[in-house]
Every structure is written in structure tokens, then in C-alpha cells.
Scaffold this motif. Structure first.
Motif, mmCIF file in Angstrom:
data_model
loop_
_atom_site.group_PDB
_atom_site.id
_atom_site.type_symbol
_atom_site.label_atom_id
_atom_site.label_comp_id
_atom_site.label_asym_id
_atom_site.label_seq_id
_atom_site.Cartn_x
_atom_site.Cartn_y
_atom_site.Cartn_z
ATOM 1 N N SER A 114 3.686 -15.469 -6.354
ATOM 2 C CA SER A 114 2.839 -14.459 -6.119
ATOM 3 C C SER A 114 2.300 -14.427 -4.638
ATOM 4 N N ASN A 164 -3.909 -19.535 -15.787
ATOM 5 C CA ASN A 164 -4.978 -18.344 -14.986
ATOM 6 C C ASN A 164 -6.110 -18.337 -15.708
ATOM 7 N N HIS A 199 0.549 -16.232 -19.387
ATOM 8 C CA HIS A 199 0.192 -14.987 -18.817
ATOM 9 C C HIS A 199 0.956 -13.667 -19.516
ATOM 10 N N VAL A 220 2.322 -19.031 -10.523
ATOM 11 C CA VAL A 220 1.493 -18.087 -9.695
ATOM 12 C C VAL A 220 0.136 -18.634 -9.456
ATOM 13 N N GLN A 221 -0.519 -19.285 -10.279
ATOM 14 C CA GLN A 221 -2.126 -19.851 -10.184
ATOM 15 C C GLN A 221 -1.898 -21.257 -9.477
ATOM 16 N N MET A 244 3.884 -22.227 -18.090
ATOM 17 C CA MET A 244 3.418 -22.172 -16.910
ATOM 18 C C MET A 244 2.866 -23.392 -16.378
ATOM 19 N N GLY A 254 6.474 -9.394 -7.001
ATOM 20 C CA GLY A 254 5.373 -10.302 -7.444
ATOM 21 C C GLY A 254 5.746 -11.181 -8.553
ATOM 22 N N GLY A 255 4.587 -11.609 -9.174
ATOM 23 C CA GLY A 255 4.613 -12.715 -10.221
ATOM 24 C C GLY A 255 5.375 -11.883 -11.424
ATOM 25 N N THR A 256 5.016 -10.703 -11.844
ATOM 26 C CA THR A 256 5.334 -10.000 -12.865
ATOM 27 C C THR A 256 6.722 -9.770 -13.025
ATOM 28 N N HIS A 295 -0.113 -12.324 -3.323
ATOM 29 C CA HIS A 295 -1.527 -11.928 -3.255
ATOM 30 C C HIS A 295 -2.631 -12.914 -3.959
ATOM 31 N N LYS A 296 -2.008 -13.987 -4.399
ATOM 32 C CA LYS A 296 -3.022 -15.063 -5.025
ATOM 33 C C LYS A 296 -3.111 -16.117 -3.955
ATOM 34 N N ASP A 346 5.974 -20.557 -14.466
ATOM 35 C CA ASP A 346 5.192 -19.466 -13.676
ATOM 36 C C ASP A 346 4.186 -20.412 -12.893
#
Ligand SMILES: Cc1ncc(COP(=O)(O)O)c(C=O)c1O
Length: 388
Positions: A202, A154, A101, A181-182, A150, A69-71, A204-205, A179
Motif C-alpha cells: 500500500s 499492524n 488485518h 503493507v506494514q 501477513m 490500496g492494501g484492502t 500511503h504507509k 500482506d
């Protein structure tokens, strides 16, 4: 009570196509690293998912490293590139922004506290945009190991000038990590034009399962692994590959890639409607971040409601059937104002009075109509609770 979900930036619904891909791939037994027929068939599923995601992003399959995942992707990019670049007396200076984040801020702070890294946080303006001029001066001064900024924030949805930042980093030969992710699935990610060294994604987003993601990383960039083991992903990431999760992630990636422009337009329309509806029913509400438009993610709305505690308002809306989020993290039960808003110069009290509404697939103007029937009363009660 029907619930209205306005927290898609935290996580969003699993797409049926992703669930189906997960079920199909999950039927196979076999470790993707095993040499027998079952292992090779698991490997085929993983490599098809890698090729599919690479095609969506316009990168080479060898650039796609699957992670949890993103983390994890952020930790791998930041620590891995820093360790490789700083080895043998190399540069130890990381440039990032104050509004990242925690999955970026915390690894960077850990490197400062435990590995003697020097960190510079770029300033942001009142809309959350970083200062490219400040970055240019830092790059001119030299000795930078890594820049990590980023793609989109987020909390307040600010889209950073990543193309400009990446071009600058390239000019000075400094690796650039972002990043995304968003941003992934909400706006068009032109990774070919961007030429960043590393990009975090990621699943799940975007409607894939939780617990899987990717780091898109230039195969020529040296990265020291964070976890050690079987070295399954190009020797920089270890752990048995998960064919079901990566193929569900690939299914979601394909869906968002094909529909990103239409989706962004639909979200912008509801975003604008939500902003004007909230401003009409709670005139003291104050929109944080850029005005809706090209500088802001189309699915993000972030308001401060002066006189309220964001947490109280969140719970009152929750009781009225609405799921949303505050940007703040709780430390030992005490609500902390968001580091993002503080960096933008927002007053502590106003920062604590904020809520994020984030849209996603299935969001509608009817959701907004429902929100504004309950919001004024919730704000009034939260203000009263705050004044006793
Ligand atoms: C900008 C950003 N980066 C990283 C993450 C962490 O991603 P994951 O939940 O996949 O670990 C999130 C999740 O909220 C995020 O919004």
C-alpha cells in the motif's frame, strides 16, 4: 500546541518527492488505454512507475498489478486465487492466522459464509508468531487452496517467518499470499528470495498517496477478477489507470527502498528509547508483542496500561497534543478488545487497556521526551475514570 504524531502505521506523511511526482504526472491529459499520443504518454508514465517499483522489489514488471490500496490487493489475492483454485472441484480450504488485518480476515470470513470455504486460523504464541509446525501438518493433510499470512502485524509489529512459510508452501505446491503493507519500507523485503505467489503493498504507509497500492503476483498464477470492466491490469483488475498516483507511489517506493536499512536502524534506536522511557515513567505498563529486535518491526511499540480504557487514554493524550492509536475497533460505540491481543492469550481487560505508538520519518527522541512528560498524568486520570 505542536502535535506529536505517533501513528505512522495508520498513515504517514506524503513525501515531497511523491507529491512532486503526482503534480508532474497529473499535468498530463490522456487515458492510459487510449491509442492517441496523449494516451500513449499517460501509458508511458504508468509503465515507468511499474518498472521502477518492480526494480525496487526485484520482480518482473508484469508481476506488478496496480490497485486502489492494501484492502483491494488483499481481496483480489484471496478471493481471486481461491476462486481459480477451487473451480471444478478444486480445494476449498484456506489457511490464515487469527491476527491478520481485517482486510484479510473479512474476505476470508466472507468466503466461508458465502462460498463454502473452509478456514483454518493458525495459532499464535504470546508474541504473535504463527506456528509453522501447525502449518506443516495442515499442508501434509493436503487439499489447501491458499495460505495467507501477513509479513508483519499492524498492531504489535510481530514479523512472521515468511521465508519458512513460503518455502513450505512451495514444497506442497500451494499458493502463498502475504500482506506486506506494514513491512514495506520498515524492513528489507527480499521478494526474490521469498518466492511468494502474491504480496500486498500500500502506498500511503510508505509516504505515497492514499488510494493506490499494488498486488505483486506471479504472472503464471490464475486469478479470477473481483471487479469486472475494462480489464486494464492483465485482465484481473479493471478501472482506468491513475498515472499521477502510481508515479507518486513509485517515487515513495524508490525512497524507502534506498534508505530502508538506515531508516530501520534509526527507528530501532528511538523504539528502544521509547520503550525504556515509558517503562521508567509508568512501571506497570506492559509491552505487548516481541521484545524490540529482529522479530519486531522497528517502528512499532504497543503497551497495555492496566486499569485504563485504551480509548480514554488515547483521548487524554490527544488533548495533550499526542496522536497515537488503540488496536481495538468500535462496534456500535462499544470498544472491542483487539482480536490480535486476544489470539495471543492476553486477558480481555488488559487488551482493552492498550495503545500503539508507531514511529516514522521525522520521529525523534524529543517526541518521546514530550510523551513521557504527559503520559503518567494521562494514565492516572484514565485509571481514575475507569474506576468510577
Ligand atoms: C496490515 C495491513 N493490511 C492492509 C491494510 C489496508 O491498506 P489500505 O489502507 O491501503 O487499504 C492496512 C492498513 O492499515 C494494514 O495495516
Amino acid at each position: 500546541m505542536t502535535r506529536i504524531y505517533l501513528d505512522h502505521a495508520a498513515t504517514t506523511h506524503l513525501r515531497p518527492e511523491a507529491a512532486q511526482a503526482w503534480i508532474v504526472a497529473g499535468q498530463h491529459v490522456g487515458n492510459a488505454s487510449s491509442l492517441h499520443t496523449s494516451g500513449r504518454s499517460a501509458r508511458r508514465i504508468v509503465e515507468q512507475a511499474r518498472e521502477s517499483i518492480a526494480e525496487d522489489l526485484g520482480v518482473r514488471p508484469s508481476a506488478v498489478i496496480f490497485t486502489a490500496g492494501g484492502t483491494e490487493s488483499n481481496n483480489l489475492a484471496i478471493k481471486g486465487i481461491f476462486w481459480a483454485r477451487s473451480a471444478d472441484g478444486g480445494p476449498r480450504h484456506i489457511v490464515t492466522s487469527a491476527i491478520e488485518h481485517h482486510a484479510v480476515l473479512d474476505p476470508v470470513l466472507w468466503l466461508r459464509d458465502h462460498q463454502d470455504a473452509e478456514i483454518t486460523f493458525l495459532d499464535v504464541d504470546s508474541t504473535g508468531k504463527v506456528s509453522v509446525d501447525q502449518l506443516r501438518s495442515l499442508l501434509q493433510a493436503g487439499d489447501i487452496a491458499l495460505v495467507s499470512i501477513m509479513w508483519a502485524n499492524n498492531e504489535i509489529g510481530t514479523i512472521q517467518p515468511v521465508q519458512e512459510i513460503s518455502a513450505l508452501c512451495q514444497e506442497f505446491g500451494v499458493p502463498f499470499h502475504t500482506d506486506a503493507v506494514q513491512a514495506f519500507g520498515q524492513i528489507n523485503l527480499d521478494l526474490v528470495g521469498l518466492k511468494a505467489t502474491a504480496v500486498t503493498l500500500s502506498s500511503h504507509k510508505i509516504g505515497g498517496p492514499v488510494g493506490v497500492g499494488a498486488l505483486i503476483i506471479d504472472p503464471h498464477e490464475k486469478v479470477v477478477p473481483v471487479t469486472h470492466g475494462g480489464g486494464q491490469e492483465r485482465e484481473i483488475r479493471s478501472g482506468t489507470l491513475d498515472p499521477a498516483s502510481v508515479s507518486a507511489f513509485a517515487a515513495a517506493s524508490r525512497l524507502v527502498t534506498l534508505s530502508v536499512d538506515a531508516h530501520a536502524q534509526e527507528m530501532r534506536d528511538i523504539q528502544q528509547y521509547l520503550v525504556s522511557s515509558v517503562e521508567a515513567c509508568v512501571p506497570e505498563a506492559r509491552l505487548n508483542g516481541p521484545a524490540p529486535g529482529v522479530a519486531r518491526l522497528p517502528n512499532n511499540i504497543h503497551f497495555s496500561f492496566p486499569g485504563c480504557e485504551g480509548d480514554s487514554l488515547l483521548m487524554l493524550l490527544d488533548a495533550a497534543g499526542i496522536d497515537c492509536s488503540t488496536g481495538s475497533a468500535c462496534t456500535a460505540g462499544i470498544p472491542e478488545p483487539s482480536h490480535v491481543l486476544l489470539a495471543m492469550g492476553v486477558d480481555q481487560k488488559i487488551a482493552r487497556a492498550s495503545l500503539r505508538f508507531s514511529l516514522g520519518r521525522g520521529s525523534s527522541k524529543e517526541d518521546v521526551d514530550h510523551l513521557v512528560t504527559v503520559l503518567p498524568n494521562a494514565v492516572e486520570r484514565a485509571v481514575r475514570a475507569g474506576s468510577v
